[in-house]
Enzyme design. Structure first.
Site, PDB file in Angstrom:
ATOM      1  N   SER A 237       0.835  -1.195   0.000  1.00 41.39           N
ATOM      2  CA  SER A 237       0.000   0.000   0.000  1.00 41.39           C
ATOM      3  C   SER A 237       0.877   1.255   0.000  1.00 41.39           C
ATOM      4  O   SER A 237       1.571   1.516  -0.976  1.00 41.39           O
ATOM      5  CB  SER A 237      -0.957  -0.034   1.196  1.00 41.39           C
TER       6      SER A 237
ATOM      7  N   GLU B 252     -13.483  11.287  -9.183  1.00 41.78           N
ATOM      8  CA  GLU B 252     -13.253  12.502  -9.958  1.00 41.78           C
ATOM      9  C   GLU B 252     -11.826  12.587 -10.478  1.00 41.78           C
ATOM     10  O   GLU B 252     -11.336  13.669 -10.815  1.00 41.78           O
ATOM     11  CB  GLU B 252     -13.569  13.727  -9.092  1.00 41.78           C
TER      12      GLU B 252
ATOM     13  N   HIS C  74      -4.375  -0.606  -4.036  1.00 42.85           N
ATOM     14  CA  HIS C  74      -5.806  -0.918  -3.843  1.00 42.85           C
ATOM     15  C   HIS C  74      -6.549  -0.613  -5.149  1.00 42.85           C
ATOM     16  O   HIS C  74      -7.658  -0.074  -5.144  1.00 42.85           O
ATOM     17  CB  HIS C  74      -6.409  -0.088  -2.697  1.00 42.85           C
TER      18      HIS C  74
END
Length: 290
Positions: free
Chosen positions: A148, A166, A190
């Site tokens: 991560s 967005e 992710h």
């Protein structure tokens, strides 16, 4: 330049088994199937001394380091790793501490946990710890493993912020300098689960020379000599190659407006597939055409 170290970047949520289970052995079949062929086992197998390797877990990125660190210690210990500890660095001055540097110098594997990659770059960047980390990676049989945030921070440039919904609005994706172990790529994590492909598109269209790497959860890349990449783990790796972009409106639209991109090339990798960063060639292990 020949780089002796190996880079293992993971998309997050590594299926290391839940060590909060009170009856670990009873639940081993359901919690720990991952260990037989999974990423943490691969990290050990790729290291110089295997289960005897000195492993340091760096929890700097996490806001709950005292919870995260012991989980990884237990996970590696369950895989018969003999020498695992947690290296706590929460302030920049600790990254110059002689004891901390001595432990890094002795390490064969450093595992950077998830959290906030901006914590990693702002706390470690430009410190003696950072300098030694780069030196070990370039000149020793050493493994940098990051999940991560630890993965996102491995490259020269890193995405540290940006709404998934967005992400293809100009200015939504924020990029800062990472730890600089590898150049020519930018990494997002992710990736599939959080729908972050737009973030990578915007990062790549702003600098098409950089290859975008999107790592799914419990999925990673083993990178050797900073060019040979092998997909590991159970999910998908998405590569975004902007070198053949033919057109975009990026410089014409205002901040907050949608971005158009023509001819953006993508590749999808799964376990055992390889990609060469020098030749930009991908090899599918179980190709339909073999």
């Amino acid at each position: 330049m020949n780089i002796l170290g190996k880079l293992i970047i993971i998309g997050g949520a590594v299926d290391k088994g839940s060590f909060t289970e009170t009856d670990l052995d009873k639940n081993a079949n359901t919690n720990l199937n991952f260990f037989e062929t999974g990423i943490l086992k691969r990290i050990l197998n790729e290291s110089k001394y295997k289960e005897e390797s000195r492993i340091e877990i760096v929890t700097t990125a996490s806001v709950i380091p005292r919870e995260i660190g012991p989980e990884y210690v237990k996970a590696f210990t369950y895989l018969n790793a003999k020498n695992v500890d947690i290296l706590t660095i929460e302030r920049r001055e600790q990254a110059a501490d002689l004891e901390v540097l001595a432990r890094l110098k002795a390490a064969d594997i450093v595992m950077f946990t998830g959290g906030d990659q901006l914590r990693l770059s702002s706390i470690l960047g430009g410190t003696p710890f950072h300098d030694m980390l780069l030196d070990k990676y370039h000149n020793e049989e050493f493994i940098y493993a990051g999940t991560s945030a630890g993965a996102a921070a491995a490259s020269n440039n890193m995405i540290y912020q940006g709404s998934s919904s967005e992400a293809l609005l100009k200015g939504e994706v924020k990029i800062a300098s990472g730890l600089g172990l590898i150049d020519g790529v930018i990494i997002d994590t992710h990736f599939v689960q959080r729908g972050r492909i737009g973030r990578l598109f915007q990062a790549v269209v702003g600098n098409p020379r950089v290859l975008g790497i999107g790592l799914g959860e419990d999925t990673g890349l083993l990178i050797t000599n900073n060019k040979e990449m092998e997909a590991i783990g159970s999910g998908l790796v998405i590569l975004v190659d902007g070198r053949e972009i033919k057109d975009t409106n990026l410089t014409k639209v205002e901040l907050g407006q949608p971005i158009s991109i023509s001819h953006l090339v993508t590749h999808v990798m799964s376990k055992f597939d390889t990609y060469n960063l020098d030749t930009h060639k991908m090899h599918i292990q179980s190709s339909h055409y073999l």
